[in-house]
Enzyme design. Structure first.
Site, PDB file in Angstrom:
ATOM      1  N   HIS A  32     -19.014 -24.649  25.455  1.00  0.00           N
ATOM      2  CA  HIS A  32     -17.781 -24.048  25.994  1.00  0.00           C
ATOM      3  C   HIS A  32     -17.803 -22.545  25.749  1.00  0.00           C
ATOM      4  O   HIS A  32     -18.175 -22.099  24.670  1.00  0.00           O
ATOM      5  CB  HIS A  32     -16.546 -24.616  25.288  1.00  0.00           C
ATOM      6  CG  HIS A  32     -16.275 -26.037  25.637  1.00  0.00           C
ATOM      7  ND1 HIS A  32     -15.470 -26.837  24.869  1.00  0.00           N
ATOM      8  CD2 HIS A  32     -16.692 -26.817  26.664  1.00  0.00           C
ATOM      9  CE1 HIS A  32     -15.401 -28.037  25.415  1.00  0.00           C
ATOM     10  NE2 HIS A  32     -16.146 -28.058  26.497  1.00  0.00           N
TER      11      HIS A  32
ATOM     12  N   ASP B 244     -13.628 -32.867  23.727  1.00  0.00           N
ATOM     13  CA  ASP B 244     -14.553 -33.002  24.853  1.00  0.00           C
ATOM     14  C   ASP B 244     -15.855 -33.605  24.325  1.00  0.00           C
ATOM     15  O   ASP B 244     -16.264 -33.340  23.196  1.00  0.00           O
ATOM     16  CB  ASP B 244     -14.809 -31.620  25.477  1.00  0.00           C
ATOM     17  CG  ASP B 244     -15.489 -31.720  26.841  1.00  0.00           C
ATOM     18  OD1 ASP B 244     -15.562 -32.825  27.395  1.00  0.00           O
ATOM     19  OD2 ASP B 244     -15.936 -30.674  27.342  1.00  0.00           O
TER      20      ASP B 244
ATOM     21  N   SER C 266     -18.835 -26.742  21.106  1.00  0.00           N
ATOM     22  CA  SER C 266     -17.818 -25.750  21.452  1.00  0.00           C
ATOM     23  C   SER C 266     -17.745 -24.709  20.342  1.00  0.00           C
ATOM     24  O   SER C 266     -18.725 -24.016  20.084  1.00  0.00           O
ATOM     25  CB  SER C 266     -16.483 -26.473  21.682  1.00  0.00           C
ATOM     26  OG  SER C 266     -15.497 -25.588  22.086  1.00  0.00           O
TER      27      SER C 266
END
Lengths: 197, 294
Positions: free
Chosen positions: A38, A130, A11
């Site tokens: 992301h 995540d 991310s």
């Protein structure tokens, strides 16, 4: 045992980390790589172009039912989940999972379900958790779990969460992840060769 | 509500399939049996849906019901029509938004509207219209381009519940800011707020937008073509189908389009490897707008 897929999740700080990782892989790296980074809902082809400049592998943004290919980095498009199937990838627009779409957990979980111990999961820098559940799923099904050493991560939250979820994961400094993938791949080939002899 | 959804999904994305006793082959048998049962008992055919996605959604339902296996869900579903209704909602993805992918609507204005002007009457099929947000969007666009009065939109979905919501034309007020932004980026020519009034706890849309819309149940998997169209829109529906079923539905679309008719797919969908790939030309890439040329 040969590996069938490398799944990578990252991310915040992911562009630099991915550049390092993908830049360190040889042009003939035989295992298909699937990446969830992301990013904003509307971000389009720029990420693909930036990553392509860093690697000899072919970087392509996933379209529905794309076949998984050797020497290729399959990049999750913004605003879709990626699901790994036997030999290809599907996209879905199901709800975001923990505010993410694409979700690393969703992609990793599907990879583990299909390829089990033939899966390598890699979690790198990021500012949320995540990937941790998905990596645990891969590890539970016998796959390999690699995590960027949080000390070498731009934001340590994501790799730290992954290590917490998968205590037996291999923790590697960013620069060592690509060489380790090459090594795992070579070992797998040697084992396969021994078996055929 | 949003929080509740987020929490149910937490359970859904990491199914309890622990390594030692998890048998993927057996699970596949169970899933195929469940889908076969659903088809034979209720007529809904999910047998050729993309496997990873259907498995994920079945497990979400299994966990929410506190069950342990696909077989246990099968028992409940076959004996309890209400459980089937729940499952139907799980299995039909109804993610949509007004002017979803604004760039697409902009391109549609620039490249498809001029083609449509050449026809005295325009028939449009919006397949898999879900709760209707994109149908209303298209109606606004056509009205602003002066084409609405000669257009008829057939908006279909497999799911009667979402069609009722589409007909009602009441959408959540809290999404109006997002929709307004989309509308502007889609090349909207008016003020978006002119199209709705705050009513019934939501945004009630101008009912004249549906004057030329026919909402109707249609199942892409089992039903046939029902007319010939100038435009077919089917965005982010076929991604839930496996390749064989995708190919079959593309046959249906091909048969339902006039020559030089326009097929619109979702932004990450493709005609690659489809039998009719060569029959279409892509207009204005990267948007997935195709013209049937042969």
């Amino acid at each position: 045992m040969a590996f069938s897929v490398v799944v990578v999740g990252t991310s915040w700080g992911g562009l630099a980390a991915l550049s390092k990782l993908l830049g360190g892989l040889p042009a003939d790296f035989p295992i298909p790589i699937v990446v969830v980074q992301h990013r904003g809902k509307e971000s389009e082809h720029l990420l693909r172009e930036l990553l392509q400049d860093t690697t000899k592998l072919t970087v392509c943004e996933i379209e529905d039912k794309d076949p998984l290919k050797a020497c290729t980095v399959h990049l999750a498009p913004s605003n879709y989940h990626v699901l790994i199937e036997q030999g290809f990838v599907s996209l879905t627009t199901e709800d975001p999972v923990r505010f993410s779409r694409p979700s690393i957990d969703v992609m990793f979980t599907s990879a583990g379900d299909v390829y089990r111990s033939e899966t390598i999961g890699v979690v790198m820098t990021g500012a949320n958790e995540d990937g941790a559940r998905g990596l645990r799923h891969i590890a539970q099904l016998g796959g390999r779990a690699l995590v960027q050493d949080p000390k070498t991560a731009e934001i340590p939250i994501m790799p730290a969460a992954a290590i917490k979820a998968v205590p037996k994961a291999e923790v590697l400094p960013l620069a060592s992840i690509a060489p380790r993938l090459v090594e795992l791949c070579q070992q797998a080939n040697q084992v396969a060769r021994l078996k055929t002899v | 509500m949003a929080v509740q959804i987020a929490e149910t999904l937490v359970a859904g994305d990491a199914p309890d399939r622990n390594a030692p006793n998890y048998k993927p082959d057996l699970e596949r048998i169970e899933i195929e049996l469940l889908l076969e049962g659903v088809f034979r008992q209720y007529g809904f055919d999910f047998r050729a849906y993309a496997y990873a996605s259907i498995r994920r959604r079945l497990w979400k339902r299994i966990e929410e019901e506190g069950l342990k296996s696909v077989s246990s869900l099968q028992e409940r579903v076959l004996h309890d029509p209400q459980m089937m209704e729940k499952l139907l909602l799980d299995l039909s993805i109804n993610v949509t938004a007004m002017f979803r992918d604004p760039g697409f609507y902009m391109t549609f204005r620039q490249h498809v509207v001029p083609l449509l002007r050449t026809y005295p009457f325009i028939r449009i099929w919006h397949a898999g219209c879900s709760t209707g947000e994109e149908v209303y969007s298209l109606a606004m666009l056509l009205r602003e381009e002066g084409l609405y009065d000669r257009a008829r939109i057939y908006a279909t979905d497999i799911n009667e519940v979402v069609l009722q919501r589409a007909k009602a034309g009441i959408f959540p007020l809290e999404r109006m800011q997002e929709y307004t932004d989309n509308y502007i980026r889609a090349g909207g020519k008016k003020s978006f707020s002119e199209y709705y009034t705050a009513k019934y706890g939501g945004a009630l849309f101008d009912q004249s937008l549906t004057k030329n819309v026919v909402f109707s149940q249609h199942n892409l998997v089992t039903d046939r073509s029902f007319s010939e169209f100038n435009v077919i829109l089917c965005r982010n529906v076929l991604i839930y189908f496996d390749k064989t079923l995708q190919s079959k539905v593309h046959g249906l679309f091909y048969d339902s389009l006039i020559t030089f008719g326009v097929l619109v797919l979702g932004s990450k969908e493709t005609l690659r490897f489809m039998q009719h790939e060569e029959s279409y030309q892509q207009i204005a890439p990267p948007e997935k707008i195709f013209r049937k040329v042969r």
